[in-house]
Design a protein around this motif. Structure first.
Motif, mmCIF file in Angstrom:
data_model
loop_
_atom_site.group_PDB
_atom_site.id
_atom_site.type_symbol
_atom_site.label_atom_id
_atom_site.label_comp_id
_atom_site.label_asym_id
_atom_site.label_seq_id
_atom_site.Cartn_x
_atom_site.Cartn_y
_atom_site.Cartn_z
ATOM 1 N N GLU A 152 0.829 -1.212 0.000
ATOM 2 C CA GLU A 152 0.000 0.000 0.000
ATOM 3 C C GLU A 152 0.860 1.257 0.000
ATOM 4 O O GLU A 152 0.496 2.265 -0.619
ATOM 5 N N ARG A 171 -8.835 8.925 -4.344
ATOM 6 C CA ARG A 171 -8.405 7.996 -3.304
ATOM 7 C C ARG A 171 -9.426 7.910 -2.185
ATOM 8 O O ARG A 171 -9.609 6.853 -1.573
ATOM 9 N N PHE A 222 -10.556 4.216 -2.200
ATOM 10 C CA PHE A 222 -9.783 3.461 -1.216
ATOM 11 C C PHE A 222 -10.161 3.752 0.229
ATOM 12 O O PHE A 222 -10.500 2.844 0.987
ATOM 13 N N ASP A 240 -1.695 4.452 2.011
ATOM 14 C CA ASP A 240 -2.088 4.757 0.637
ATOM 15 C C ASP A 240 -1.889 6.244 0.340
ATOM 16 O O ASP A 240 -1.374 6.617 -0.721
#
Length: 208
Positions: A7, A114, A118, A130
């Motif tokens: 990640e 993101r 995510f 991340d």
């Protein structure tokens, strides 16, 4: 390689936001004329991306789906405001150089992307990793583009002033006869195109 390490490192090359995913093109074109500006924007994005990812991940079970995008924007805008205030107070030259691109971090596709793809599906730790990885990947990409454009377009490398060092390194020959197109948007597109082709080639070669 552990899951956490994947990640952290995926944003640097495998899923690089600039050369692979192709997000955040506006600031890439706008602030990549000088290395110092690129580093300033990159560090700002790392902070906002990491903090907003963590906050959104922590609140993902509380925020209703119907208002998740407005909620993400409010969270991101809060961290962008912090960055603006800090830069304005302590690094006014970078604050002035980044101009409108600094508040536009709020709607930067990398950060919203993101958050949606995510952070709202993963743990706080993974979301933080991340954010750091994607932010570092964006910073490295932006700095590389800025380095090439500034060296060819101005014959200089602009860093941060320290003591008697004014932060500007002049490149012989290029400083006297720069390639002016590199300071324009067309120059940025040329550099990005060649670097994108290189990353695609490396990705395809790695897959084989």
């Amino acid at each position: 390689m552990s899951g956490h390490m994947k990640e952290l490192t995926k944003g640097i090359f495998k899923e690089n936001p600039t050369f692979i995913i192709m997000l955040g093109m506006c600031p890439t074109l706008g602030v990549s004329t000088m290395v110092s500006n690129a580093i300033g924007m990159g560090v700002s994005v790392i902070f906002v991306l990491t903090c907003s990812n963590m906050a959104i991940s922590a609140l993902r079970k509380i925020i209703p789906d119907t208002i998740r995008i407005p909620s993400y924007i409010v969270i991101i805008a809060s961290f962008v405001t912090i960055v603006e205030m800090v830069l304005h107070a302590y690094v006014p030259s970078i604050y002035a150089a980044l101009g409108v691109y600094l508040p536009l971090i709020v709607v930067n596709c990398i950060i919203l992307g993101r958050a949606e793809a995510f952070a709202n599906k993963n743990t706080v730790l993974d979301s933080a990793l991340d954010g750091i990885g994607m932010g570092v990947g964006f910073t490295l990409s932006l700095s590389l583009i800025a380095l090439i454009r500034e060296v060819l377009g101005s014959g200089t490398i602009t860093l941060f002033a320290i003591g008697s060092f004014d932060g500007v390194i002049e490149i012989p020959l290029l400083h006297e006869s720069p390639i002016g197109v590199m300071t324009l948007a067309a120059g940025a597109l040329l550099v990005m195109g060649y670097l994108k082709a290189f990353f695609q080639w490396k990705t395809a070669r790695g897959a084989k």
